[in-house]
Design a protein around this motif. Structure first.
Motif, mmCIF file in Angstrom:
data_model
loop_
_atom_site.group_PDB
_atom_site.id
_atom_site.type_symbol
_atom_site.label_atom_id
_atom_site.label_comp_id
_atom_site.label_asym_id
_atom_site.label_seq_id
_atom_site.Cartn_x
_atom_site.Cartn_y
_atom_site.Cartn_z
ATOM 1 N N LYS A 30 0.830 -1.205 0.000
ATOM 2 C CA LYS A 30 0.000 0.000 0.000
ATOM 3 C C LYS A 30 0.863 1.253 0.000
ATOM 4 O O LYS A 30 0.452 2.313 -0.497
ATOM 5 N N ASP A 31 2.074 1.139 0.555
ATOM 6 C CA ASP A 31 2.993 2.273 0.560
ATOM 7 C C ASP A 31 3.373 2.684 -0.860
ATOM 8 O O ASP A 31 3.845 3.806 -1.083
ATOM 9 N N MET A 32 3.198 1.764 -1.822
ATOM 10 C CA MET A 32 3.556 2.033 -3.212
ATOM 11 C C MET A 32 2.342 1.991 -4.135
ATOM 12 O O MET A 32 2.479 1.796 -5.340
ATOM 13 N N GLY A 33 1.147 2.119 -3.554
ATOM 14 C CA GLY A 33 -0.048 2.159 -4.376
ATOM 15 C C GLY A 33 -0.843 0.880 -4.420
ATOM 16 O O GLY A 33 -1.867 0.811 -5.113
ATOM 17 N N GLY A 34 -0.412 -0.161 -3.697
ATOM 18 C CA GLY A 34 -1.138 -1.423 -3.675
ATOM 19 C C GLY A 34 -2.319 -1.387 -2.725
ATOM 20 O O GLY A 34 -2.651 -0.351 -2.129
ATOM 21 N N LEU A 35 -2.955 -2.536 -2.530
ATOM 22 C CA LEU A 35 -4.178 -2.620 -1.732
ATOM 23 C C LEU A 35 -4.017 -3.427 -0.444
ATOM 24 O O LEU A 35 -4.968 -3.544 0.322
ATOM 25 N N SER A 36 -2.847 -3.996 -0.204
ATOM 26 C CA SER A 36 -2.637 -4.785 1.018
ATOM 27 C C SER A 36 -2.574 -3.865 2.233
ATOM 28 O O SER A 36 -2.141 -2.709 2.139
ATOM 29 N N GLU A 37 -2.999 -4.399 3.372
ATOM 30 C CA GLU A 37 -2.988 -3.630 4.612
ATOM 31 C C GLU A 37 -2.458 -4.500 5.748
ATOM 32 O O GLU A 37 -2.627 -5.720 5.741
ATOM 33 N N ALA A 38 -1.816 -3.861 6.729
ATOM 34 C CA ALA A 38 -1.300 -4.589 7.889
ATOM 35 C C ALA A 38 -1.242 -3.657 9.087
ATOM 36 O O ALA A 38 -1.037 -2.446 8.938
ATOM 37 N N THR A 39 -1.432 -4.223 10.266
ATOM 38 C CA THR A 39 -1.360 -3.457 11.507
ATOM 39 C C THR A 39 -0.472 -4.195 12.499
ATOM 40 O O THR A 39 -0.153 -5.379 12.322
ATOM 41 N N LEU A 40 -0.104 -3.487 13.550
ATOM 42 C CA LEU A 40 0.750 -4.043 14.593
ATOM 43 C C LEU A 40 0.181 -3.633 15.939
ATOM 44 O O LEU A 40 -0.075 -2.449 16.184
ATOM 45 N N GLU A 41 -0.039 -4.616 16.818
ATOM 46 C CA GLU A 41 -0.604 -4.341 18.140
ATOM 47 C C GLU A 41 -0.206 -5.465 19.087
ATOM 48 O O GLU A 41 0.428 -6.441 18.676
#
Length: 287
Positions: A30-41
């Motif tokens: 997503k940082d480069m225009g893609g659609l993947s997402e991730a979180t950290l917790e």
């Protein structure tokens, strides 16, 4: 003067508090225009607190994206702070193994009919998704990932399995000749339980931009910059929990200590002891 005793286990990272997550960075396509997402917790397990790396991978390339391949996510540790004497590194040359405590709670992937192409050997090849998050993997590298996934699916189908677990990679970035060099090892989770991986450093494979190099060089353990975990080209949700990372030595003498013992035995002409140490190293797959 007696040599300094090396501890059997050197803790590197543990994730039990919100502050501990500050040592990690997360990145996706997503940082480069893609659609993947991730979180950290943090997880909510009082017995085994851990960092939760989760999200959704998408291999769909948006129309307005300048890249032709997509579908990756990764987390990595921040570099150690600089001092007045320059950049600092993880000094692990007195250790033989990297220990990771983690569990995979991702939904299993349905095994579909394999596409044409791919070979079983490709299934063991590392991915480049754990690198420094500057750019998505190349199309050729991702094509290799697709072939590897197809080969794995075909193997599962031949065994009658309809599901397969997601494939993650554990990566080590060290100071090498090329900036994008990465040492990688495939993580294989058998179930949702906590796994303690103890991986010989010698088993990490040197890659460059996702491709295994013919000229494999030893991992420079005295100049380790960071560690990362990556996942690539597997559409859908993923959920990985990481409790700790450490450098360890097996029971008995470490590799470095054994090498010193073998050198002293060779210098004194004790060939029997030399062969005994060599046989021990072969048994633990370190020689």
């Amino acid at each position: 003067m007696a040599p300094t005793e090396v501890p059997r286990r050197l803790p590197l990272y543990s994730f039990a508090t919100p502050e501990s997550l500050q040592s990690l960075l997360v990145g996706t396509d997503k940082d480069m225009g893609g659609l993947s997402e991730a979180t950290l917790e943090l997880n909510k397990d009082p017995e085994t607190p851990a960092a939760v790396f989760r999200g959704t991978l998408s291999t769909t390339v948006p129309d307005d994206c300048k890249y032709i391949a997509s579908g990756y996510a990764g987390i990595k540790t921040r570099r150690l702070p600089r001092t007045l004497f320059g950049q600092t590194y993880h000094k692990l040359d007195q250790y033989s193994y990297l220990e990771l405590v983690a569990r995979d709670l991702s939904p299993e992937l349905s095994v579909s009919a394999p596409s044409a192409g791919g070979d079983a050997a490709a299934a063991a090849q590392p991915s480049e998704a754990g690198k420094e998050f500057e750019e998505p993997p190349s199309q050729q590298a991702l094509d290799q990932e697709v072939a590897a996934a197809d080969a794995a699916k075909q193997q599962d189908a031949s065994r009658g399995g309809g599901k397969q677990r997601r494939q993650f990679f554990l990566n080590i970035k060290a100071t090498t000749y090329a900036e994008l060099d990465l040492y990688q090892y495939p993580l294989r989770f058998e179930n949702n339980d906590w796994h303690t991986f103890q991986i010989p450093f010698r088993h990490f494979i040197l890659t460059h931009k996702g491709f295994v190099l013919d000229n494999q060089r030893d991992l420079p353990l005295d100049s380790v910059e960071s560690f990362s975990i990556s996942i690539v080209r597997q559409d859908g949700p993923f959920h990985l929990e990481i409790a700790s990372l450490a450098a360890t030595n097996p029971p008995g003498l470490s590799d470095v200590e054994l090498s010193g013992e073998m050198l002293m035995a060779a210098q004194s002409g004790d060939q029997e002891k030399v062969e005994k140490i060599k046989n021990h190293l072969r048994k633990v797959d370190l020689f």
